[in-house]
Scaffold this motif. Structure first.
Motif, PDB file in Angstrom:
ATOM      1  N   GLY A 355       0.815  -1.204   0.000  1.00  0.00           N
ATOM      2  CA  GLY A 355       0.000   0.000   0.000  1.00  0.00           C
ATOM      3  C   GLY A 355       0.846   1.250   0.000  1.00  0.00           C
ATOM      4  N   MET A 356       1.892   1.200   0.805  1.00  0.00           N
ATOM      5  CA  MET A 356       2.772   2.365   0.862  1.00  0.00           C
ATOM      6  C   MET A 356       3.450   2.581  -0.489  1.00  0.00           C
ATOM      7  SD  MET A 356       2.518   3.868   3.746  1.00  0.00           S
ATOM      8  CE  MET A 356       3.979   4.898   3.693  1.00  0.00           C
ATOM      9  N   LEU A 357       3.890   1.486  -1.137  1.00  0.00           N
ATOM     10  CA  LEU A 357       4.540   1.621  -2.451  1.00  0.00           C
ATOM     11  C   LEU A 357       3.576   2.195  -3.485  1.00  0.00           C
ATOM     12  CD1 LEU A 357       6.617  -1.687  -2.604  1.00  0.00           C
ATOM     13  CD2 LEU A 357       7.475   0.634  -2.268  1.00  0.00           C
ATOM     14  N   VAL A 358       2.326   1.725  -3.554  1.00  0.00           N
ATOM     15  CA  VAL A 358       1.335   2.229  -4.504  1.00  0.00           C
ATOM     16  C   VAL A 358       1.065   3.683  -4.234  1.00  0.00           C
ATOM     17  CG1 VAL A 358      -1.060   2.033  -5.257  1.00  0.00           C
ATOM     18  CG2 VAL A 358       0.293  -0.022  -4.874  1.00  0.00           C
ATOM     19  N   TYR A 359       0.912   4.017  -2.953  1.00  0.00           N
ATOM     20  CA  TYR A 359       0.639   5.405  -2.585  1.00  0.00           C
ATOM     21  C   TYR A 359       1.787   6.305  -3.031  1.00  0.00           C
ATOM     22  CZ  TYR A 359      -0.205   9.524   0.276  1.00  0.00           C
ATOM     23  OH  TYR A 359      -0.387  10.821   0.699  1.00  0.00           O
ATOM     24  N   THR A 360       2.990   5.868  -2.816  1.00  0.00           N
ATOM     25  CA  THR A 360       4.173   6.662  -3.203  1.00  0.00           C
ATOM     26  C   THR A 360       4.233   6.829  -4.718  1.00  0.00           C
ATOM     27  OG1 THR A 360       5.350   5.831  -1.262  1.00  0.00           O
ATOM     28  CG2 THR A 360       6.661   6.801  -3.002  1.00  0.00           C
ATOM     29  N   LEU A 361       3.945   5.733  -5.485  1.00  0.00           N
ATOM     30  CA  LEU A 361       3.991   5.798  -6.950  1.00  0.00           C
ATOM     31  C   LEU A 361       2.947   6.766  -7.486  1.00  0.00           C
ATOM     32  CD1 LEU A 361       5.210   4.709  -9.570  1.00  0.00           C
ATOM     33  CD2 LEU A 361       3.558   2.834  -9.476  1.00  0.00           C
ATOM     34  N   ILE A 362       1.753   6.744  -6.885  1.00  0.00           N
ATOM     35  CA  ILE A 362       0.697   7.650  -7.324  1.00  0.00           C
ATOM     36  C   ILE A 362       1.112   9.081  -7.088  1.00  0.00           C
ATOM     37  CG2 ILE A 362      -1.680   8.395  -6.885  1.00  0.00           C
ATOM     38  CD1 ILE A 362      -2.348   5.461  -6.308  1.00  0.00           C
ATOM     39  N   ILE A 363       1.631   9.354  -5.914  1.00  0.00           N
ATOM     40  CA  ILE A 363       2.079  10.707  -5.601  1.00  0.00           C
ATOM     41  C   ILE A 363       3.164  11.139  -6.568  1.00  0.00           C
ATOM     42  CG2 ILE A 363       3.151  12.145  -3.836  1.00  0.00           C
ATOM     43  CD1 ILE A 363       0.246  11.536  -3.313  1.00  0.00           C
ATOM     44  N   PHE A 364       4.069  10.261  -6.892  1.00  0.00           N
ATOM     45  CA  PHE A 364       5.192  10.598  -7.779  1.00  0.00           C
ATOM     46  C   PHE A 364       4.685  10.892  -9.192  1.00  0.00           C
ATOM     47  CE2 PHE A 364       8.512   9.358 -10.788  1.00  0.00           C
ATOM     48  CZ  PHE A 364       9.539  10.220 -10.415  1.00  0.00           C
ATOM     49  N   CYS A 365       3.780  10.071  -9.692  1.00  0.00           N
ATOM     50  CA  CYS A 365       3.235  10.272 -11.049  1.00  0.00           C
ATOM     51  C   CYS A 365       2.467  11.574 -11.137  1.00  0.00           C
ATOM     52  CB  CYS A 365       2.349   9.110 -11.440  1.00  0.00           C
ATOM     53  SG  CYS A 365       3.272   7.560 -11.699  1.00  0.00           S
ATOM     54  N   SER A 366       1.719  11.900 -10.088  1.00  0.00           N
ATOM     55  CA  SER A 366       0.950  13.139 -10.085  1.00  0.00           C
ATOM     56  C   SER A 366       1.867  14.340 -10.167  1.00  0.00           C
ATOM     57  CB  SER A 366       0.081  13.218  -8.823  1.00  0.00           C
ATOM     58  OG  SER A 366      -0.839  12.141  -8.812  1.00  0.00           O
ATOM     59  N   ILE A 367       2.930  14.320  -9.473  1.00  0.00           N
ATOM     60  CA  ILE A 367       3.865  15.445  -9.473  1.00  0.00           C
ATOM     61  C   ILE A 367       4.559  15.552 -10.823  1.00  0.00           C
ATOM     62  CG2 ILE A 367       5.971  16.350  -8.420  1.00  0.00           C
ATOM     63  CD1 ILE A 367       5.075  15.094  -5.816  1.00  0.00           C
ATOM     64  N   GLY A 368       4.937  14.442 -11.434  1.00  0.00           N
ATOM     65  CA  GLY A 368       5.627  14.462 -12.735  1.00  0.00           C
ATOM     66  C   GLY A 368       4.751  14.970 -13.848  1.00  0.00           C
ATOM     67  N   GLY A 369       3.473  14.579 -13.954  1.00  0.00           N
ATOM     68  CA  GLY A 369       2.557  15.021 -15.008  1.00  0.00           C
ATOM     69  C   GLY A 369       2.286  16.497 -14.935  1.00  0.00           C
ATOM     70  N   THR A 370       2.150  17.031 -13.781  1.00  0.00           N
ATOM     71  CA  THR A 370       1.890  18.454 -13.604  1.00  0.00           C
ATOM     72  C   THR A 370       3.064  19.281 -14.115  1.00  0.00           C
ATOM     73  OG1 THR A 370       0.524  17.943 -11.701  1.00  0.00           O
ATOM     74  CG2 THR A 370       1.247  20.207 -11.915  1.00  0.00           C
ATOM     75  N   GLY A 371       4.252  18.845 -13.943  1.00  0.00           N
ATOM     76  CA  GLY A 371       5.445  19.583 -14.383  1.00  0.00           C
ATOM     77  C   GLY A 371       5.570  19.655 -15.871  1.00  0.00           C
TER      78      GLY A 371
END
Length: 380
Positions: A355-371
Protein backbone atom coordinates in the motif's frame (compact mmCIF):
# COMPACT_ATOMS: atom_id res chain seq x y z
CA UNK A 1 -21.48 -29.78 143.90
CA UNK A 2 -22.90 -32.73 142.07
CA UNK A 3 -21.46 -33.26 138.56
CA UNK A 4 -22.90 -36.70 138.08
CA UNK A 5 -25.01 -37.10 134.98
CA UNK A 6 -28.36 -38.89 134.89
CA UNK A 7 -27.65 -42.50 134.03
CA UNK A 8 -31.05 -43.59 132.80
CA UNK A 9 -31.69 -42.72 129.17
CA UNK A 10 -35.54 -42.74 129.52
CA UNK A 11 -35.17 -40.16 132.27
CA UNK A 12 -32.87 -38.11 130.03
CA UNK A 13 -35.37 -38.22 127.18
CA UNK A 14 -38.18 -37.14 129.49
CA UNK A 15 -35.99 -34.35 130.86
CA UNK A 16 -35.18 -33.14 127.34
CA UNK A 17 -38.85 -33.18 126.34
CA UNK A 18 -39.73 -31.31 129.53
CA UNK A 19 -36.96 -28.79 128.84
CA UNK A 20 -38.23 -28.16 125.32
CA UNK A 21 -41.79 -27.71 126.59
CA UNK A 22 -40.56 -25.48 129.39
CA UNK A 23 -38.52 -23.39 126.95
CA UNK A 24 -41.58 -22.88 124.81
CA UNK A 25 -43.55 -21.73 127.86
CA UNK A 26 -40.65 -19.54 129.00
CA UNK A 27 -40.29 -17.94 125.59
CA UNK A 28 -43.98 -17.15 125.55
CA UNK A 29 -43.87 -15.67 129.06
CA UNK A 30 -40.65 -13.68 128.54
CA UNK A 31 -38.51 -15.92 130.78
CA UNK A 32 -34.84 -16.47 129.90
CA UNK A 33 -33.67 -20.00 129.02
CA UNK A 34 -30.58 -21.84 127.76
CA UNK A 35 -30.98 -23.03 124.18
CA UNK A 36 -31.35 -26.84 124.10
CA UNK A 37 -29.26 -26.96 120.93
CA UNK A 38 -26.26 -25.63 122.85
CA UNK A 39 -26.34 -28.26 125.61
CA UNK A 40 -24.01 -30.64 123.79
CA UNK A 41 -20.30 -30.00 123.29
CA UNK A 42 -17.30 -31.84 121.86
CA UNK A 43 -14.08 -32.50 123.68
CA UNK A 44 -11.24 -30.13 122.64
CA UNK A 45 -13.69 -27.87 120.79
CA UNK A 46 -15.34 -24.63 121.84
CA UNK A 47 -18.75 -24.88 123.53
CA UNK A 48 -21.22 -22.00 123.78
CA UNK A 49 -24.18 -22.14 126.16
CA UNK A 50 -26.53 -19.78 124.35
CA UNK A 51 -28.83 -17.65 126.44
CA UNK A 52 -32.23 -16.93 124.86
CA UNK A 53 -35.10 -14.53 125.50
CA UNK A 54 -32.85 -11.95 127.13
CA UNK A 55 -34.50 -8.76 128.42
CA UNK A 56 -33.15 -5.38 127.35
CA UNK A 57 -32.36 -3.89 130.78
CA UNK A 58 -29.77 -6.47 131.96
CA UNK A 59 -27.44 -5.24 134.69
CA UNK A 60 -25.39 -8.42 135.25
CA UNK A 61 -24.98 -12.03 133.98
CA UNK A 62 -23.66 -14.61 136.45
CA UNK A 63 -22.87 -18.23 135.53
CA UNK A 64 -22.53 -21.10 138.01
CA UNK A 65 -21.68 -24.79 137.98
CA UNK A 66 -24.40 -27.13 139.29
CA UNK A 67 -27.95 -26.12 140.03
CA UNK A 68 -26.97 -24.03 143.06
CA UNK A 69 -26.09 -20.41 142.42
CA UNK A 70 -24.04 -20.08 145.58
CA UNK A 71 -20.91 -17.89 145.58
CA UNK A 72 -18.49 -20.85 145.70
CA UNK A 73 -20.05 -22.27 142.52
CA UNK A 74 -19.72 -19.08 140.46
CA UNK A 75 -17.68 -19.33 137.23
CA UNK A 76 -17.91 -15.87 135.75
CA UNK A 77 -19.94 -12.68 135.98
CA UNK A 78 -20.31 -9.92 133.44
CA UNK A 79 -21.69 -6.41 133.88
CA UNK A 80 -22.29 -4.58 130.61
CA UNK A 81 -20.54 -2.98 128.99
CA UNK A 82 -17.02 -4.01 130.09
CA UNK A 83 -16.89 -5.28 133.67
CA UNK A 84 -15.95 -8.96 134.09
CA UNK A 85 -15.22 -10.91 137.28
CA UNK A 86 -14.01 -14.54 137.43
CA UNK A 87 -15.41 -16.72 140.20
CA UNK A 88 -13.95 -19.56 142.31
CA UNK A 89 -14.65 -22.17 139.58
CA UNK A 90 -13.10 -20.15 136.77
CA UNK A 91 -10.49 -22.27 134.91
CA UNK A 92 -9.19 -19.65 132.47
CA UNK A 93 -11.22 -21.14 129.61
CA UNK A 94 -14.54 -19.45 130.29
CA UNK A 95 -15.94 -16.13 129.19
CA UNK A 96 -19.33 -14.42 128.88
CA UNK A 97 -20.39 -12.68 125.68
CA UNK A 98 -22.21 -9.36 125.49
CA UNK A 99 -25.40 -11.36 124.85
CA UNK A 100 -24.87 -13.24 128.14
CA UNK A 101 -23.89 -16.62 126.65
CA UNK A 102 -21.20 -18.70 128.34
CA UNK A 103 -18.21 -19.67 126.19
CA UNK A 104 -15.99 -22.60 127.19
CA UNK A 105 -12.77 -22.96 125.17
CA UNK A 106 -11.13 -26.36 124.70
CA UNK A 107 -14.01 -28.21 126.34
CA UNK A 108 -13.06 -31.18 128.56
CA UNK A 109 -15.05 -34.24 129.51
CA UNK A 110 -15.25 -33.06 133.13
CA UNK A 111 -17.08 -29.94 131.94
CA UNK A 112 -20.16 -32.14 131.75
CA UNK A 113 -22.80 -31.17 134.32
CA UNK A 114 -25.45 -28.65 135.25
CA UNK A 115 -24.96 -24.95 134.51
CA UNK A 116 -27.04 -22.17 136.01
CA UNK A 117 -27.26 -18.54 134.89
CA UNK A 118 -28.70 -15.71 136.91
CA UNK A 119 -29.67 -12.52 135.07
CA UNK A 120 -30.07 -9.37 137.13
CA UNK A 121 -32.40 -6.79 135.60
CA UNK A 122 -33.80 -3.52 136.85
CA UNK A 123 -37.06 -5.31 137.66
CA UNK A 124 -35.54 -8.28 139.51
CA UNK A 125 -33.64 -11.46 138.61
CA UNK A 126 -34.28 -14.42 136.31
CA UNK A 127 -32.70 -17.83 136.54
CA UNK A 128 -32.19 -20.74 134.08
CA UNK A 129 -30.47 -24.13 134.39
CA UNK A 130 -29.38 -26.65 131.77
CA UNK A 131 -27.46 -29.91 131.58
CA UNK A 132 -24.35 -29.73 129.42
CA UNK A 133 -22.85 -32.94 128.07
CA UNK A 134 -19.34 -32.96 126.59
CA UNK A 135 -18.91 -35.86 124.18
CA UNK A 136 -15.64 -37.53 123.38
CA UNK A 137 -14.74 -37.24 119.74
CA UNK A 138 -14.16 -40.63 118.22
CA UNK A 139 -10.87 -41.30 116.50
CA UNK A 140 -10.51 -40.43 112.83
CA UNK A 141 -11.78 -43.09 110.44
CA UNK A 142 -9.42 -45.54 108.80
CA UNK A 143 -9.31 -46.42 105.14
CA UNK A 144 -8.19 -49.43 103.15
CA UNK A 145 -8.06 -50.15 99.43
CA UNK A 146 -7.05 -53.01 97.19
CA UNK A 147 -4.85 -50.74 95.10
CA UNK A 148 -2.84 -48.28 97.13
CA UNK A 149 0.58 -47.04 96.13
CA UNK A 150 2.18 -49.83 98.13
CA UNK A 151 -0.20 -52.51 96.88
CA UNK A 152 0.72 -52.25 93.23
CA UNK A 153 0.06 -50.46 89.97
CA UNK A 154 -3.35 -50.15 88.35
CA UNK A 155 -3.87 -50.19 84.60
CA UNK A 156 -6.07 -47.48 83.15
CA UNK A 157 -9.35 -48.66 81.72
CA UNK A 158 -8.84 -52.22 82.97
CA UNK A 159 -8.49 -52.35 86.77
CA UNK A 160 -10.97 -51.34 89.47
CA UNK A 161 -10.45 -49.94 92.97
CA UNK A 162 -12.41 -51.08 96.03
CA UNK A 163 -11.94 -48.81 99.05
CA UNK A 164 -13.48 -49.22 102.51
CA UNK A 165 -13.97 -46.57 105.20
CA UNK A 166 -13.22 -48.17 108.58
CA UNK A 167 -15.68 -46.54 110.97
CA UNK A 168 -18.89 -47.18 112.86
CA UNK A 169 -20.36 -43.88 111.75
CA UNK A 170 -23.10 -43.70 109.15
CA UNK A 171 -22.32 -40.11 108.11
CA UNK A 172 -19.58 -40.84 105.58
CA UNK A 173 -18.23 -38.72 102.76
CA UNK A 174 -15.85 -39.86 100.03
CA UNK A 175 -13.18 -37.73 98.40
CA UNK A 176 -11.43 -38.45 95.10
CA UNK A 177 -8.49 -36.14 94.41
CA UNK A 178 -9.57 -34.14 97.52
CA UNK A 179 -12.93 -33.39 95.86
CA UNK A 180 -16.15 -34.81 97.41
CA UNK A 181 -17.98 -37.32 95.26
CA UNK A 182 -21.41 -38.90 95.52
CA UNK A 183 -20.91 -41.45 92.77
CA UNK A 184 -21.35 -41.39 88.99
CA UNK A 185 -21.35 -43.76 86.04
CA UNK A 186 -17.76 -44.73 86.86
CA UNK A 187 -17.94 -44.73 90.68
CA UNK A 188 -20.32 -46.59 92.98
CA UNK A 189 -20.90 -46.02 96.70
CA UNK A 190 -22.57 -48.72 98.82
CA UNK A 191 -25.87 -48.06 100.60
CA UNK A 192 -24.17 -47.76 104.00
CA UNK A 193 -21.59 -45.41 102.48
CA UNK A 194 -18.64 -47.44 103.71
CA UNK A 195 -17.46 -48.83 100.36
CA UNK A 196 -16.41 -46.94 97.25
CA UNK A 197 -15.78 -48.77 93.97
CA UNK A 198 -14.06 -47.05 91.05
CA UNK A 199 -14.73 -48.94 87.85
CA UNK A 200 -12.23 -48.60 85.02
CA UNK A 201 -9.72 -46.51 86.91
CA UNK A 202 -8.44 -43.42 85.11
CA UNK A 203 -5.05 -41.73 84.97
CA UNK A 204 -6.71 -38.74 86.62
CA UNK A 205 -7.54 -40.73 89.79
CA UNK A 206 -4.71 -39.72 92.11
CA UNK A 207 -5.97 -40.21 95.68
CA UNK A 208 -8.82 -41.53 97.87
CA UNK A 209 -10.02 -40.38 101.26
CA UNK A 210 -13.10 -40.80 103.44
CA UNK A 211 -14.45 -38.59 106.23
CA UNK A 212 -17.17 -38.66 108.86
CA UNK A 213 -19.31 -35.82 110.17
CA UNK A 214 -21.04 -37.04 113.31
CA UNK A 215 -21.15 -33.50 114.70
CA UNK A 216 -22.05 -30.34 112.77
CA UNK A 217 -19.05 -28.56 111.24
CA UNK A 218 -16.61 -31.17 112.61
CA UNK A 219 -15.21 -33.19 109.73
CA UNK A 220 -12.91 -36.07 110.62
CA UNK A 221 -10.83 -37.28 107.69
CA UNK A 222 -8.96 -40.50 107.18
CA UNK A 223 -5.47 -40.62 105.78
CA UNK A 224 -5.19 -40.09 102.04
CA UNK A 225 -4.40 -43.13 99.92
CA UNK A 226 -2.43 -42.35 96.76
CA UNK A 227 -3.17 -44.31 93.60
CA UNK A 228 -0.64 -45.39 91.01
CA UNK A 229 -2.30 -45.69 87.61
CA UNK A 230 -0.33 -46.85 84.60
CA UNK A 231 -1.35 -45.66 81.14
CA UNK A 232 -0.01 -45.32 77.62
CA UNK A 233 1.98 -45.06 75.56
CA UNK A 234 -0.25 -42.45 73.91
CA UNK A 235 0.35 -40.00 71.08
CA UNK A 236 3.56 -41.60 69.87
CA UNK A 237 5.38 -39.36 67.39
CA UNK A 238 8.76 -39.39 65.63
CA UNK A 239 10.35 -35.98 65.17
CA UNK A 240 13.36 -35.51 62.92
CA UNK A 241 15.91 -32.97 61.86
CA UNK A 242 15.83 -32.37 58.88
CA UNK A 243 12.07 -32.62 58.60
CA UNK A 244 10.22 -35.60 57.16
CA UNK A 245 8.00 -35.40 54.09
CA UNK A 246 5.60 -38.30 53.48
CA UNK A 247 7.64 -40.54 55.77
CA UNK A 248 10.92 -39.82 53.93
CA UNK A 249 13.85 -37.86 55.34
CA UNK A 250 16.20 -36.61 52.64
CA UNK A 251 19.81 -36.05 53.71
CA UNK A 252 23.22 -36.07 52.07
CA UNK A 253 26.08 -38.18 53.32
CA UNK A 254 28.23 -36.44 55.89
CA UNK A 255 25.32 -34.42 57.31
CA UNK A 256 23.85 -34.74 60.81
CA UNK A 257 20.49 -36.44 61.32
CA UNK A 258 18.53 -36.34 64.61
CA UNK A 259 15.62 -38.61 65.52
CA UNK A 260 13.42 -38.16 68.61
CA UNK A 261 10.62 -40.49 69.69
CA UNK A 262 8.04 -38.94 72.10
CA UNK A 263 4.86 -40.15 73.81
CA UNK A 264 2.72 -39.88 76.95
CA UNK A 265 3.19 -42.81 79.30
CA UNK A 266 3.32 -43.80 82.96
CA UNK A 267 5.63 -45.27 84.03
CA UNK A 268 8.37 -44.13 81.69
CA UNK A 269 8.37 -46.40 78.62
CA UNK A 270 11.18 -48.44 77.14
CA UNK A 271 12.57 -47.45 73.73
CA UNK A 272 13.85 -49.77 71.00
CA UNK A 273 15.36 -48.70 67.66
CA UNK A 274 15.47 -50.93 64.58
CA UNK A 275 17.47 -50.12 61.44
CA UNK A 276 16.62 -52.08 58.29
CA UNK A 277 15.28 -54.92 60.45
CA UNK A 278 18.26 -55.04 62.86
CA UNK A 279 17.89 -54.09 66.55
CA UNK A 280 20.20 -51.24 67.58
CA UNK A 281 21.77 -50.78 71.00
CA UNK A 282 20.11 -47.39 71.50
CA UNK A 283 17.57 -47.50 74.37
CA UNK A 284 16.70 -43.80 74.70
CA UNK A 285 14.14 -41.59 73.06
CA UNK A 286 16.80 -39.65 71.14
CA UNK A 287 19.11 -41.00 68.46
CA UNK A 288 21.69 -38.91 66.57
CA UNK A 289 23.66 -39.78 63.42
CA UNK A 290 26.44 -37.15 63.57
CA UNK A 291 27.96 -38.05 60.17
CA UNK A 292 25.53 -39.82 57.92
CA UNK A 293 27.06 -42.60 55.85
CA UNK A 294 25.70 -44.76 53.03
CA UNK A 295 25.42 -47.70 55.44
CA UNK A 296 23.15 -45.63 57.71
CA UNK A 297 20.63 -44.94 54.98
CA UNK A 298 17.38 -46.89 55.01
CA UNK A 299 14.40 -47.51 57.30
CA UNK A 300 14.36 -46.62 61.03
CA UNK A 301 11.65 -47.79 63.41
CA UNK A 302 11.13 -46.49 66.98
CA UNK A 303 9.23 -48.91 69.25
CA UNK A 304 7.75 -47.54 72.52
CA UNK A 305 6.80 -50.15 75.13
CA UNK A 306 5.07 -49.82 78.52
CA UNK A 307 5.78 -52.95 80.59
CA UNK A 308 2.93 -52.21 83.05
CA UNK A 309 0.14 -51.82 80.49
CA UNK A 310 1.81 -54.30 78.13
CA UNK A 311 1.19 -51.96 75.22
CA UNK A 312 3.67 -51.09 72.47
CA UNK A 313 3.50 -48.73 69.48
CA UNK A 314 5.97 -47.70 66.81
CA UNK A 315 6.73 -45.03 64.22
CA UNK A 316 8.90 -45.30 61.10
CA UNK A 317 10.98 -43.03 58.89
CA UNK A 318 13.15 -43.70 55.82
CA UNK A 319 16.42 -41.85 55.29
CA UNK A 320 17.55 -41.57 51.68
CA UNK A 321 19.91 -39.35 49.64
CA UNK A 322 18.57 -36.65 47.33
CA UNK A 323 17.47 -37.95 43.94
CA UNK A 324 19.48 -36.73 40.85
CA UNK A 325 17.76 -34.16 38.72
CA UNK A 326 16.51 -35.51 35.34
CA UNK A 327 18.34 -34.33 32.13
CA UNK A 328 16.66 -31.48 30.30
CA UNK A 329 16.77 -31.38 26.42
CA UNK A 330 16.32 -27.85 25.14
CA UNK A 331 14.54 -27.72 21.72
CA UNK A 332 13.21 -24.74 19.82
CA UNK A 333 9.58 -25.13 18.86
CA UNK A 334 6.76 -22.81 17.93
CA UNK A 335 3.17 -23.59 18.67
CA UNK A 336 0.48 -23.57 16.01
CA UNK A 337 -1.20 -20.47 17.36
CA UNK A 338 2.08 -18.59 17.24
CA UNK A 339 2.63 -19.72 13.64
CA UNK A 340 -0.83 -18.43 12.69
CA UNK A 341 -0.10 -15.14 14.41
CA UNK A 342 3.16 -14.75 12.53
CA UNK A 343 1.43 -15.50 9.24
CA UNK A 344 -1.20 -12.88 9.93
CA UNK A 345 1.42 -10.35 10.90
CA UNK A 346 3.45 -11.11 7.77
CA UNK A 347 0.36 -10.76 5.58
CA UNK A 348 -0.62 -7.51 7.20
CA UNK A 349 2.95 -6.27 6.90
CA UNK A 350 3.15 -7.14 3.22
CA UNK A 351 -0.16 -5.44 2.55
CA UNK A 352 0.99 -2.39 4.38
CA UNK A 353 4.25 -2.22 2.48
CA UNK A 354 2.47 -2.70 -0.88
CA UNK A 355 0.00 0.00 0.00
CA UNK A 356 2.77 2.37 0.86
CA UNK A 357 4.54 1.62 -2.45
CA UNK A 358 1.34 2.23 -4.50
CA UNK A 359 0.64 5.40 -2.59
CA UNK A 360 4.17 6.66 -3.20
CA UNK A 361 3.99 5.80 -6.95
CA UNK A 362 0.70 7.65 -7.32
CA UNK A 363 2.08 10.71 -5.60
CA UNK A 364 5.19 10.60 -7.78
CA UNK A 365 3.24 10.27 -11.05
CA UNK A 366 0.95 13.14 -10.08
CA UNK A 367 3.86 15.45 -9.47
CA UNK A 368 5.63 14.46 -12.73
CA UNK A 369 2.56 15.02 -15.01
CA UNK A 370 1.89 18.45 -13.60
CA UNK A 371 5.45 19.58 -14.38
CA UNK A 372 5.37 18.58 -18.09
CA UNK A 373 2.04 20.36 -18.74
CA UNK A 374 3.23 23.66 -17.36
CA UNK A 375 6.31 23.56 -19.43
CA UNK A 376 4.31 22.97 -22.72
CA UNK A 377 1.92 25.90 -22.18
CA UNK A 378 4.65 28.53 -21.85
CA UNK A 379 6.68 27.71 -24.95
CA UNK A 380 6.44 30.20 -28.07
Amino acid sequence: MDLSRPNRSPWRRLTLIASLLTCGICQASGQIFISPDSLTGIERFRTILTLENIPEDVLEYSWYRDMDNSTENMIFSYKPPNTRHPGPLYTGRENVTRAGSLVIRRSALNDTGYYTVVVDTGNGTQRATGWLEILKLESDPGISANASASAGVLVEGMDSVVAKCLTNSSNIRWYVNSVPTSGNNRMTISLDGKTLVIHRVSRYDHSLQCAIEDFPEILQRSEEIPLRVAYGPDYVSLRTQPDVFNGVLTAVTGSTVKLKCTCFSRPEPKYHWIHNGSLLSVSEENMTLPTLSWEQMGSYRCIVENPETQLAFYREVTIQPPRPLPAVHREFSISGSLVLLLIILATLGSAFICGMLVYTLIIFCSIGGTGHKSSWQTSP
